[in-house]
Design an enzyme around this catalytic site. Sequence first.
Site, PDB file in Angstrom:
ATOM      1  N   THR A 149       5.341  -0.926   1.758  1.00  0.00           N
ATOM      2  CA  THR A 149       4.989   0.206   0.903  1.00  0.00           C
ATOM      3  C   THR A 149       4.806   1.422   1.798  1.00  0.00           C
ATOM      4  O   THR A 149       4.419   1.292   2.955  1.00  0.00           O
ATOM      5  CB  THR A 149       3.723  -0.125   0.082  1.00  0.00           C
ATOM      6  OG1 THR A 149       3.347   1.016  -0.658  1.00  0.00           O
ATOM      7  CG2 THR A 149       2.560  -0.570   0.935  1.00  0.00           C
ATOM      8  N   GLU A 164       0.744  -3.759  -3.498  1.00  0.00           N
ATOM      9  CA  GLU A 164      -0.326  -4.625  -2.986  1.00  0.00           C
ATOM     10  C   GLU A 164      -0.862  -5.571  -4.058  1.00  0.00           C
ATOM     11  O   GLU A 164      -1.640  -6.477  -3.766  1.00  0.00           O
ATOM     12  CB  GLU A 164      -1.491  -3.777  -2.455  1.00  0.00           C
ATOM     13  CG  GLU A 164      -1.188  -3.004  -1.179  1.00  0.00           C
ATOM     14  CD  GLU A 164      -0.571  -1.638  -1.427  1.00  0.00           C
ATOM     15  OE1 GLU A 164       0.014  -1.421  -2.522  1.00  0.00           O
ATOM     16  OE2 GLU A 164      -0.669  -0.784  -0.534  1.00  0.00           O
ATOM     17  N   TRP A 211       8.335   6.807  -3.408  1.00  0.00           N
ATOM     18  CA  TRP A 211       7.367   7.585  -2.649  1.00  0.00           C
ATOM     19  C   TRP A 211       7.999   8.541  -1.647  1.00  0.00           C
ATOM     20  O   TRP A 211       8.983   8.221  -0.994  1.00  0.00           O
ATOM     21  CB  TRP A 211       6.461   6.653  -1.864  1.00  0.00           C
ATOM     22  CG  TRP A 211       5.520   5.872  -2.700  1.00  0.00           C
ATOM     23  CD1 TRP A 211       5.514   4.523  -2.876  1.00  0.00           C
ATOM     24  CD2 TRP A 211       4.442   6.376  -3.483  1.00  0.00           C
ATOM     25  NE1 TRP A 211       4.480   4.173  -3.708  1.00  0.00           N
ATOM     26  CE2 TRP A 211       3.819   5.280  -4.104  1.00  0.00           C
ATOM     27  CE3 TRP A 211       3.937   7.661  -3.729  1.00  0.00           C
ATOM     28  CZ2 TRP A 211       2.715   5.431  -4.949  1.00  0.00           C
ATOM     29  CZ3 TRP A 211       2.845   7.800  -4.561  1.00  0.00           C
ATOM     30  CH2 TRP A 211       2.249   6.700  -5.165  1.00  0.00           C
TER      31      TRP A 211
HETATM   32  P1  AMP Z   1       3.945   1.241  -5.545  1.00  0.00           P
HETATM   33  O1  AMP Z   1       3.174   0.465  -4.555  1.00  0.00           O
HETATM   34  O2  AMP Z   1       5.106   1.954  -4.974  1.00  0.00           O
HETATM   35  O3  AMP Z   1       4.279   0.430  -6.725  1.00  0.00           O
HETATM   36  O4  AMP Z   1       3.006   2.419  -6.076  1.00  0.00           O
HETATM   37  C1  AMP Z   1       1.722   2.206  -6.584  1.00  0.00           C
HETATM   38  C2  AMP Z   1       1.106   3.513  -7.006  1.00  0.00           C
HETATM   39  O5  AMP Z   1       1.901   4.112  -8.047  1.00  0.00           O
HETATM   40  C3  AMP Z   1      -0.277   3.398  -7.613  1.00  0.00           C
HETATM   41  O6  AMP Z   1      -1.282   3.309  -6.622  1.00  0.00           O
HETATM   42  C4  AMP Z   1      -0.355   4.683  -8.421  1.00  0.00           C
HETATM   43  O7  AMP Z   1      -0.659   5.806  -7.603  1.00  0.00           O
HETATM   44  C5  AMP Z   1       1.074   4.832  -8.936  1.00  0.00           C
HETATM   45  N1  AMP Z   1       1.199   4.239 -10.270  1.00  0.00           N
HETATM   46  C6  AMP Z   1       1.764   3.047 -10.592  1.00  0.00           C
HETATM   47  N2  AMP Z   1       1.734   2.835 -11.917  1.00  0.00           N
HETATM   48  C7  AMP Z   1       1.131   3.915 -12.470  1.00  0.00           C
HETATM   49  C8  AMP Z   1       0.790   4.295 -13.798  1.00  0.00           C
HETATM   50  N3  AMP Z   1       1.092   3.537 -14.848  1.00  0.00           N
HETATM   51  N4  AMP Z   1       0.147   5.463 -13.974  1.00  0.00           N
HETATM   52  C9  AMP Z   1      -0.167   6.261 -12.925  1.00  0.00           C
HETATM   53  N5  AMP Z   1       0.155   5.968 -11.636  1.00  0.00           N
HETATM   54  C10 AMP Z   1       0.783   4.808 -11.412  1.00  0.00           C
END
Ligand code: AMP
Length: 537
Positions: A181, A327, A441
């Site tokens: 990540t 995570e 990201w």
């Molecule tokens: P990832 O590890 O790339 O899946 O990203 C995780 C992050 O995406 C989380 O910590 C949030 O900041 C953002 N995120 C994921 N799902 C949502 C959601 N439904 N609403 C708002 N932010 C989200």
Amino acid sequence: MSGTMMDFPLTLVAVLERVGKYFGKIEVVSRRPDRSLHRTTYAQVYRRARALAQALQHAGLGHGDRVATLCWNHAEHLEAYFAVPCAGGVLHTLNLRLSPGELSYIVRHAGDKFLIIDDVLFPIYEKMRGEVSFERVWVVPTISSTTPAGCENYEQLITTARGEFQYPALNENDPAAMCYTSGTTGPPKGVLYSHRSLVLHTLAIGMADTFDLRQRDVLLPVVPMFHANAWGLPFLAAMVGAKLVFPGPHYDPASLLELMAGEQVTFAAGVPTVWMGVLEALEKNPGRWKLAADLRLGIGGAAPPEALIRALDSLGLRTMHSWGMTELTPVGTAGTLKSYMLDWPDDEKYAVKRLQGLPLPFVEVRAVSEQGEVPWDGESVGELQVRGPFVAASYYNLPEAADRWTNDGWFRTGDVAAIDPEGYIKIADRTKDLIKSGGEWISSVDLESALMGHPAVKEAAVIAVAHPKWLERPLAVVVCKDGWTISAEDLRAFLGWKFAKWQIPDAVEFVEALPRTSVGKFKKSELRERYQNWKWK
Ligand code: AMP
């Protein structure tokens, strides 16, 4: 005294065996780069996954060895999803949207031994070839049967398997898969899933109040298999025996809709940006695609605007909003309404639906501010912290990131949330310095340090600014050194050496000075406020 039940390991072997035994006739459909549809069955996927597992062992795959994949969503990737962990290895999905520099770092840090790569993605490998050393590279022929020099053909690898494959003895806590990540500060971080965490996550996301996936469903994971296990959906589909439909490299709304209509998809999952594009296409072409009457859409990875949920609903497309993180394997919450909310007026129902939902079973949550745990009043905010059997307990080989866990064993998500009296979570902000553009990201910290490496730049801050299509895009705010000037275009070109095109700020604002906090850091909250009404050209 202990319970008197069997101590049966929770491993992916049971999932693979189940799909092979019971759901062999069910189809797995993959769109190829040339848009043709490749059709196979779970019986074939089962046979080939076991053959691949055996072939990998012959090639020298040892217990815990990492096998990287650089692939789109398709049946061969599904084979690797099962073969590698069931052979005792670790499936390491590489995010093909990262720059060659980031990918090389990740491959080296993970210590990847083998690579399975799509023929059409081979140019990515060529760009990092000098920086990484795989023992062997197998190329999946999705359009071409010629194998580049120094590599081998994936189909030939499968044919090297002989006789009946014997699974190695596996413990449920053995490593099974791995995903990196993006770093907030510091390097990308690896999350190493165990068989047990993947199995428990699969059970939790399949529940009726989560994705409610049944054997009769037809599932389209739009979420890439190279990002957070495609939300665990490939494992879930196999466990319940649901038909799988893969988009290959074709993610544009018209291609997705054509596939959804053609295969009568009943559950499709993707980030809000995907559904915004699909909505626009549906509104422009009413009646063009005959979608399944019971189609549901999983939506998450970023916060969907309430207007999007309402508009999809008005077209009969029910959404299931969830929040998650790499995570957390990755799904952490699901936005189901409780029974007594079903009769509420629409406005009240949508006010709940746009929240990030209730935690999945076994996921425990709390929001913690400097004063301690905040009350569940829907107003007070604090950092969202989580724990549970499919939450990472550390990053892979990165002791310096141990501060992401509290002393009492909770994972600090970096999201700022309020929790309402019903237990629904509302993500309000993010403490991590990252921009999420179309579900992927971008590190503002990396962009800032690159910008400040330019001789003309004195200071630079990069912030996320709302964008109609990508939800967020980076905006760079730059102070030039005295006597220097530089154009936005030249700065963007300068970043092009290090960053993928989509990671580069779309605009650069030149200012006299950046606002600062009391300790001298750039005050990004003030910049975010200043540019909140920014209009992208
Ligand atoms: P990832 O590890 O790339 O899946 O990203 C995780 C992050 O995406 C989380 O910590 C949030 O900041 C953002 N995120 C994921 N799902 C949502 C959601 N439904 N609403 C708002 N932010 C989200």
